[in-house]
Each structure stands twice: as C-alpha cells, then as structure tokens.
Design a protein around this motif. Structure first.
Motif, PDB file in Angstrom:
ATOM      1  N   UNK A  58      64.042 -75.776   9.744  1.00  0.00           N
ATOM      2  CA  UNK A  58      63.178 -76.959   9.761  1.00  0.00           C
ATOM      3  C   UNK A  58      63.674 -77.909   8.678  1.00  0.00           C
ATOM      4  N   UNK A  59      63.699 -79.213   8.996  1.00  0.00           N
ATOM      5  CA  UNK A  59      64.248 -80.210   8.083  1.00  0.00           C
ATOM      6  C   UNK A  59      63.345 -81.437   8.010  1.00  0.00           C
ATOM      7  N   UNK A  60      63.332 -82.067   6.856  1.00  0.00           N
ATOM      8  CA  UNK A  60      62.753 -83.402   6.738  1.00  0.00           C
ATOM      9  C   UNK A  60      63.790 -84.386   7.258  1.00  0.00           C
TER      10      UNK A  60
ATOM     11  N   UNK B  46      66.332 -83.289   4.038  1.00  0.00           N
ATOM     12  CA  UNK B  46      66.073 -82.091   3.224  1.00  0.00           C
ATOM     13  C   UNK B  46      65.909 -80.875   4.117  1.00  0.00           C
ATOM     14  N   UNK B  47      66.329 -79.726   3.594  1.00  0.00           N
ATOM     15  CA  UNK B  47      66.068 -78.444   4.258  1.00  0.00           C
ATOM     16  C   UNK B  47      64.695 -77.960   3.815  1.00  0.00           C
ATOM     17  N   UNK B  48      63.893 -77.461   4.759  1.00  0.00           N
ATOM     18  CA  UNK B  48      62.541 -76.988   4.434  1.00  0.00           C
ATOM     19  C   UNK B  48      62.456 -75.469   4.488  1.00  0.00           C
ATOM     20  N   UNK B  49      62.865 -74.868   5.595  1.00  0.00           N
ATOM     21  CA  UNK B  49      62.818 -73.404   5.708  1.00  0.00           C
ATOM     22  C   UNK B  49      63.722 -72.948   6.841  1.00  0.00           C
ATOM     23  N   UNK B  50      64.039 -71.654   6.829  1.00  0.00           N
ATOM     24  CA  UNK B  50      64.820 -71.056   7.908  1.00  0.00           C
ATOM     25  C   UNK B  50      63.931 -70.802   9.121  1.00  0.00           C
ATOM     26  N   UNK B  51      64.550 -70.639  10.261  1.00  0.00           N
ATOM     27  CA  UNK B  51      63.835 -70.349  11.496  1.00  0.00           C
ATOM     28  C   UNK B  51      63.378 -68.893  11.476  1.00  0.00           C
ATOM     29  N   UNK B  52      62.115 -68.667  11.866  1.00  0.00           N
ATOM     30  CA  UNK B  52      61.580 -67.299  11.919  1.00  0.00           C
ATOM     31  C   UNK B  52      60.765 -67.125  13.203  1.00  0.00           C
ATOM     32  N   UNK B  53      60.579 -65.882  13.597  1.00  0.00           N
ATOM     33  CA  UNK B  53      59.778 -65.575  14.774  1.00  0.00           C
ATOM     34  C   UNK B  53      58.353 -65.264  14.354  1.00  0.00           C
ATOM     35  N   UNK B  54      57.374 -65.903  15.029  1.00  0.00           N
ATOM     36  CA  UNK B  54      55.972 -65.655  14.755  1.00  0.00           C
ATOM     37  C   UNK B  54      55.396 -64.779  15.864  1.00  0.00           C
TER      38      UNK B  54
END
Length: 310
Positions: A225-227, A278-286
């Motif tokens: 996820x990115x700004x 900006x980088x916000x977080x890595x991709x994850x599975x929910x």
C-alpha cells in the motif's frame, strides 16, 4: 524539444553538444550530465542533443533474459527529458546491426556525419561499437581528426553522485519508494489506462481505479500500500495505491489499483499517471473482507498523514 525516431530523420547541426546513453529513469546522475550539456551549449551557442536507444541494448544482445524491467517507458523518458529543456532527442532503434558497427564507424558515421557533433560529454566508462570495444580513448583519438571536443565525466564525479538506474530498480523492487524517489529527484510514476475490475473495493467502501500498463518492460514496484497522487488530465488527486495479488480474495493476477479520495467520477478507459510518494505497508492476507475493510480505514488515515506532512 524535437524528437526523432531514427538517426536518418535527423538533420546534422553546425554545433551539436551531445551526450549518449539509455537514460532510464532520467535520475539525479543523468540530470547532472544534462545540466552540463545545456551549459556548454549556452556558452558556445550550440544545441543540445541526446542520443538514446530503444529497445534497451540488453534486450537485444541478451534476448533470452526477460528479467530486465525499466524505470521509464520510452514515452515517459522523452517527457522527462523535454521537461529538462533538451533541444533534440534522437531515439535510435537498437539492433544487432547497429551494435556490430566498429567504434571508428560509429564515431564517423553517427556522431560526426549524422549529428554534427562539436562537443560530447561522456562518462569515463562509456562503451560503444562492436563487442563494446570502443570507449573514451577512441573518442579522444578521433577528436582532432573530425574536429570535436571530448569532455570526460571522471570516475570520482560519477561515484560522488552514487546513483545508478540499477540501484533505483532494486529499491523499487523492494518497494522502497522513498529511496528510489531520492535517487530519481522526483516521484516514481506509472502511466496506464483505467480498466474494469471485479468491484470488490466498491463493495467494501473503497472503490479503486484499476490500471493497465501496456508496456510489459515497465518496472512495477514491490507489493504493498502506498501514498500516491494521481494526475488525470490537468487535475491532481490524492489517493491510496495498491499493488499485489489481493490475497484476501485469493486473487490470481497482480493488480495495480488506486483509491482516489473524495472522487466519484467514471474514468474507465481514460489514461492517468500515478505518482508513488510513500510506502505504507506490505500486502497481507486477512481472514475476511471485514478485516480488510478495517485495515484500509487505518491505511487511509496513515496515507492522509503522509500526504499532508503530518
């Protein structure tokens, strides 16, 4: 800036100030070189010429290796060079025949006869001609014969910049947007056409514009996820970009999407430019779409903080 898609389309100049290279990314190091040719042209009443190549030479010399991805498409590269005030851009179709020219023929036929080179700025390690056998020494030897001047960019100047297209590609591949942007001197961007997705984002309150990037050689950053900011025609919007396989819904394809804030227009089939800030977080599975929705709410808060400098 005038753009030529073949060396044969170019009319030789009386006073060409030239540099040569692939210029992928048009990064901070490239910008120093371009500033140099512009200053030389100003001092001597000349015109700046950049000779670049497409496809990238590695794609032709090593066609079996499909791993090379480029920071900029050829269209993006041309736009960036135009912004810097270059007078002439020659995009030479790179082929095996072109690569098989001897160094002497390359200097005589391309640099002198086809371009009209009077000054050339070149890196100490620039190679050209068959088997990359030509270099600075060949240019210095030919200079008095053909009446041009060679200005060398010494090793210490290149190393001082500590920037290369390779290190930018590596930063982007690991989603290190901040590092890549620092090396580039501007936000890395992707241009593409908005296509229809499966509307999952809309169902959970975060509709996205799905981007199709038609150039297969364009480098796409690592997942996450990115700004972002998005240019749509003459308008600019803020948004939250996503790159990944959408693991929460067991997605099979890699998607490039952006949720534009406070935006509700239909923009299918329109082209846009997405700037990664900006980088916000890595991709994850929910475990559920509800869990993904809750995380996206937190992501939006973080993205807005980054975009507004909080």
């Amino acid at each position: 800036m005038k753009i030529y898609h073949h060396i044969d389309d170019f009319t030789p100049l009386n006073n060409a100030v030239v540099t040569i290279g692939t210029f992928d990314g048009v990064h901070q190091g490239h910008r120093q070189i371009i500033a140099g040719i512009k200053e030389l042209a100003r001092q001597t009443g000349g015109e700046t010429v950049i000779l670049t190549f497409f496809p990238h030479p590695r794609m032709i010399i090593h066609p079996e290796n499909q791993d090379l991805k480029l920071i900029t498409t050829i269209q993006e590269r041309a736009a960036l060079l135009e912004e810097l005030g270059v007078d002439h851009l020659i995009i030479t179709p790179f082929s095996r025949d072109f690569s098989n020219q001897t160094a002497e023929a390359y200097i005589r036929d391309v640099l002198v006869n086809r371009i009209g080179t009077r000054k050339i700025i070149i890196g100490y390690d620039h190679r050209f001609g068959k088997d990359r056998a030509g270099g600075l020494a060949d240019l210095l030897k030919a200079a008095p014969i053909y009446g041009f001047e060679v200005i060398e960019i010494p090793e210490q100047d290149i190393n001082h910049v500590a920037v290369s297209s390779t290190c930018i590609r590596q930063a982007l591949s690991r989603a290190d947007i901040e590092q890549a942007n620092a090396f580039l001197g501007y936000p890395f961007f992707i241009t593409g056409k908005v296509i229809r997705g499966n509307q999952i984002g809309r169902q959970i309150g975060y509709p996205t514009a799905n981007l199709l990037v038609e150039e297969s050689y364009k480098l796409i950053p690592g997942d996450g996820i990115f700004a972002a900011s998005v240019q749509l025609g003459s308008e600019t919007f803020q948004g939250m970009a996503y790159i990944g396989h959408r693991p929460t819904i067991n997605g099979m394809t890699r998607n490039i999407e952006v949720n534009l804030f406070d935006f509700s227009r239909d923009i299918y089939n329109q082209s846009l430019q997405m700037n990664f800030l900006n980088f916000v977080r890595h991709d994850v599975k929910f475990s559920s779409l509800e869990g993904l929705k809750e995380q996206l709410a937190q992501d939006r808060i973080e993205v807005l903080k980054l975009l507004n400098g909080l």
